[in-house]
Every structure is written in C-alpha cells, then in structure tokens.
Scaffold this motif. Structure first.
Motif, PDB file in Angstrom:
ATOM      1  N   ALA A  40       0.821  -1.214   0.000  1.00 54.69           N
ATOM      2  CA  ALA A  40       0.000   0.000   0.000  1.00 54.69           C
ATOM      3  C   ALA A  40       0.851   1.259   0.000  1.00 54.69           C
ATOM      4  O   ALA A  40       0.526   2.242  -0.678  1.00 54.69           O
ATOM      5  N   HIS A  41       1.969   1.242   0.750  1.00 54.82           N
ATOM      6  CA  HIS A  41       2.790   2.447   0.859  1.00 54.82           C
ATOM      7  C   HIS A  41       3.466   2.771  -0.468  1.00 54.82           C
ATOM      8  O   HIS A  41       3.475   3.924  -0.918  1.00 54.82           O
ATOM      9  N   LEU A  42       4.023   1.757  -1.129  1.00 61.30           N
ATOM     10  CA  LEU A  42       4.670   2.012  -2.418  1.00 61.30           C
ATOM     11  C   LEU A  42       3.651   2.440  -3.478  1.00 61.30           C
ATOM     12  O   LEU A  42       3.928   3.323  -4.299  1.00 61.30           O
ATOM     13  N   ALA A  43       2.475   1.845  -3.448  1.00 61.07           N
ATOM     14  CA  ALA A  43       1.432   2.264  -4.385  1.00 61.07           C
ATOM     15  C   ALA A  43       1.046   3.720  -4.157  1.00 61.07           C
ATOM     16  O   ALA A  43       0.805   4.476  -5.112  1.00 61.07           O
ATOM     17  N   SER A  44       1.031   4.135  -2.896  1.00 59.80           N
ATOM     18  CA  SER A  44       0.616   5.508  -2.580  1.00 59.80           C
ATOM     19  C   SER A  44       1.613   6.560  -3.046  1.00 59.80           C
ATOM     20  O   SER A  44       1.248   7.721  -3.220  1.00 59.80           O
ATOM     21  N   VAL A  45       2.874   6.146  -3.263  1.00 59.83           N
ATOM     22  CA  VAL A  45       3.891   7.108  -3.740  1.00 59.83           C
ATOM     23  C   VAL A  45       4.213   6.878  -5.218  1.00 59.83           C
ATOM     24  O   VAL A  45       5.235   7.340  -5.718  1.00 59.83           O
ATOM     25  N   GLY A  46       3.335   6.145  -5.905  1.00 61.01           N
ATOM     26  CA  GLY A  46       3.474   5.988  -7.342  1.00 61.01           C
ATOM     27  C   GLY A  46       4.323   4.839  -7.813  1.00 61.01           C
ATOM     28  O   GLY A  46       4.712   4.785  -8.985  1.00 61.01           O
ATOM     29  N   HIS A  47       4.611   3.864  -6.922  1.00 61.49           N
ATOM     30  CA  HIS A  47       5.418   2.708  -7.294  1.00 61.49           C
ATOM     31  C   HIS A  47       4.702   1.409  -6.921  1.00 61.49           C
ATOM     32  O   HIS A  47       5.171   0.642  -6.078  1.00 61.49           O
ATOM     33  N   PRO A  48       3.553   1.123  -7.533  1.00 56.65           N
ATOM     34  CA  PRO A  48       2.829  -0.116  -7.182  1.00 56.65           C
ATOM     35  C   PRO A  48       3.628  -1.351  -7.572  1.00 56.65           C
ATOM     36  O   PRO A  48       4.369  -1.351  -8.553  1.00 56.65           O
ATOM     37  N   LEU A  49       3.455  -2.410  -6.795  1.00 59.68           N
ATOM     38  CA  LEU A  49       4.160  -3.655  -7.069  1.00 59.68           C
ATOM     39  C   LEU A  49       3.581  -4.347  -8.304  1.00 59.68           C
ATOM     40  O   LEU A  49       2.360  -4.375  -8.487  1.00 59.68           O
ATOM     41  N   VAL A  50       4.452  -4.916  -9.084  1.00 57.85           N
ATOM     42  CA  VAL A  50       4.030  -5.723 -10.222  1.00 57.85           C
ATOM     43  C   VAL A  50       3.281  -6.958  -9.712  1.00 57.85           C
ATOM     44  O   VAL A  50       3.738  -7.637  -8.786  1.00 57.85           O
ATOM     45  N   GLY A  51       2.124  -7.221 -10.273  1.00 53.35           N
ATOM     46  CA  GLY A  51       1.346  -8.398  -9.923  1.00 53.35           C
ATOM     47  C   GLY A  51       0.420  -8.237  -8.738  1.00 53.35           C
ATOM     48  O   GLY A  51      -0.304  -9.175  -8.388  1.00 53.35           O
ATOM     49  N   ASP A  52       0.390  -7.066  -8.134  1.00 46.33           N
ATOM     50  CA  ASP A  52      -0.454  -6.847  -6.950  1.00 46.33           C
ATOM     51  C   ASP A  52      -1.864  -6.482  -7.399  1.00 46.33           C
ATOM     52  O   ASP A  52      -2.104  -5.382  -7.908  1.00 46.33           O
ATOM     53  N   VAL A  53      -2.806  -7.398  -7.221  1.00 47.89           N
ATOM     54  CA  VAL A  53      -4.173  -7.166  -7.699  1.00 47.89           C
ATOM     55  C   VAL A  53      -4.964  -6.254  -6.772  1.00 47.89           C
ATOM     56  O   VAL A  53      -5.985  -5.690  -7.174  1.00 47.89           O
ATOM     57  N   LYS A  54      -4.517  -6.095  -5.529  1.00 46.66           N
ATOM     58  CA  LYS A  54      -5.273  -5.292  -4.570  1.00 46.66           C
ATOM     59  C   LYS A  54      -4.855  -3.825  -4.596  1.00 46.66           C
ATOM     60  O   LYS A  54      -5.713  -2.932  -4.542  1.00 46.66           O
TER      61      LYS A  54
END
Length: 324
Positions: A247-261
C-alpha cells in the motif's frame, strides 16, 4: 490416571492454560471443578490452576481413561507434501523460505498452511509426538501474505516461539524485502505516513495525516537493479503493518508488479503477458537479529537470507538466486 511431566515446552505457563490445551474439548468449568475436587493435582498437592509451572513439575489427572480420551483429542492436519525449504534450524526455531501461494496460518478449518507443514516435518523427524501435541504445538512467529514468498520463522519450542514472536513485535530484528515495480526508481528513500485498515475488506489506506484508528508507518526503499523498464527494490520494513509495503509504495506511485489489490491493472496485465507473472512480486529476503534474550542469545548479530524465487528471474534472469 494420567500423568503430565512438565518439560521446557510446558514450563513458564499457568497450570490452567496447560490443562486447557491437554483437555482441549473440556470446558473451563469442568477443569476448575476437577481442580477443586483434587481430581487434578500438582506435585501431589491441591491446586487452583493459577500456579506457574516449572520444568519437572508433575501434574496428575485422576480421571478415567474414557474421560481423558473424550476431552483430549489431537487433530493433525494432513498435507499434500511435507518438503520445506529450511534455511536454518536449531533446537528452538526454524527459518523457512515460504513459497508464494501458501498460507502462513489457517484462515479456515479446511485450509492447509505452513503450520501444518512444520508440524508434519517435526512429526516425521521424531522431534514431536501426537501425545506431545496435547500440550505444545509449533507455530509460526511471523506471517506473510499468501502470495508473498520468503522468510518465515517458526518456533519448535515454547521458548523459541515466545522469544521470536516478541522479537518481531518489538523490532529487535530487521526485516528486508525485495519487490519489483514498473518504471525507474532513483536513490534511497524514506517515506512516512499513516495506515488505516478496513477490517471488513482486509484492505488498507495510506494517508499523510493521522486520522482516528490509523497507525504510523515508515518504509525505506532503495533501487538494486533495473531492467527493461522494471526496477528491483530492496525495502526495509521499519514498522510492520498489514500490507504496508504494497500500500505504501502504491501511494507514492510505485505499485508492485502483480499486486491485484493495490497495483496497476495495466502493469499487471503486461507482466502476465510478457513474463507469466501471476502473483505480487514481493519476497522477504533477509532477517538481521540485533539482540535476543536467552536461550536464543546466540542468534544476536546473525543474518539469514532467502534467495530470489524463479519468477523474479523471468523479468531479468540475472536477478534470480543472486546475493544482490
């Protein structure tokens, strides 16, 4: 009559807690009634259940075999296979490289989790017996999401289980992860925020300002390698909250590859099409112990690593299995 001789795996807990494990199908009222009637004694004396047990203590149950069998039943979960990728083992703990797709602990009664694999492994080795499972069960000391791979600690003894669980809680060890994100990331970053969990959906939200029910989070990440528009990050989990890295990386513009949530559907589709990636690219790769009390003090200062899984190598072959 049954006799329980207290070992290191039972010592340190209250008598009533031990009896609750041994007579696991009996109600607390039945146990306390048997204590009051002296049908259960400790070292030949009347007891009330609040006594703290020590190694060598003798607990006697003056109950019929039929009664004991009725209230003392061990259920050993069956597993399809019992091979574990064990990175370290001693008399107190196991460090296991959990594969993606495996639960750390059961969510439902019919689930098959790492706990069942550990139990089966120790039963096969003869380090556990089904009788011993009546008073102590091995378990994991930390949990990873089903689709996150990497290091999980399990307690083989009560001391190992207690000390390791506390170490993960009080941050007397350091946890490092590898993850893959789309795009280029430059330089080491420390990001802070507040995490709010929705208990119904098991999903979290990251915000910059504290709100009611939120908890502070700190995540440190640094690029390790870059290939074909993807970056491998090493992440230090300073605080350990639910789904924090994702969630934290997604919030700063770096979502994880393969993370469906928490990820980006377009990036996930691209990774699936190009590399066959079907799970989030997150791997717990290193634990560093700073301090631990006895009898696990010998682990202080040591570190343990789990090599990158095969999926990471599909994005860049040079990543898999390397000490980066």
């Amino acid at each position: 009559m049954r006799e329980i001789r207290v070992t290191e795996n039972e010592a340190g807990q209250r008598l009533d807690k031990l009896l609750g494990k041994y007579l696991n199908l009996a109600g607390r009222g039945f146990i306390y009634k048997m204590l009051r009637k002296k049908n259960i004694t400790l070292n030949g004396k009347k007891c009330d259940g609040s006594e703290k047990l020590a190694v060598g203590d003798q607990v006697k149950l003056f109950l019929s075999d039929e009664t004991v069998e009725k209230f003392s039943q061990v259920r050993v979960g069956k597993v399809k296979r019992t091979s574990l990728d064990i990175l370290y083992e001693d008399s107190h703990i196991l460090l296991i490289n959990k594969p993606a797709g495996m639960l750390s602990q059961k969510a439902k009664a019919e689930d098959e989790s790492l706990v069942e694999y550990v139990t089966a492994y120790l039963l096969d080795k003869g380090e556990l017996t089904e009788e011993g499972l009546k008073t102590f069960r091995p378990s994991v000391c930390n949990r990873l999401d089903r689709n996150t791979s990497g290091l999980v600690a399990a307690g083989k003894s009560l001391a190992g289980l207690r000390i390791m669980a506390e170490a993960f809680k009080d941050r007397s060890l350091h946890k490092y992860y590898y993850c893959v994100v789309k795009g280029s990331v430059k330089g080491r970053q420390t990001v802070r925020g507040f995490l709010l969990k929705d208990q119904e959906t098991n999903q979290v939200t990251v915000c910059q300002n504290e709100t009611e029910g939120s908890a502070p989070i700190v995540t440190v990440y640094e690029p390790v390698s870059e290939s074909g528009g993807y970056t491998l990050l090493e992440v230090e989990l300073v605080t350990g909250r639910t789904h924090q890295i994702r969630a934290h990386l997604a919030s700063v513009g770096h979502p994880l590859v393969g993370d469906v949530k928490y990820g980006d559907p377009e990036i996930n589709q691209e990774a699936k099409r190009r590399f066959g990636i079907r799970r989030q690219m997150l791997h717990s790769h290193k634990i560093v112990f700073s301090r631990l009390p006895e009898p696990l003090g010998y682990l202080a200062g040591r570190s343990f690593r789990a090599p990158l899984p095969e999926e990471f190598g599909r994005i860049c072959p040079g990543w898999t299995g390397r000490e980066l």
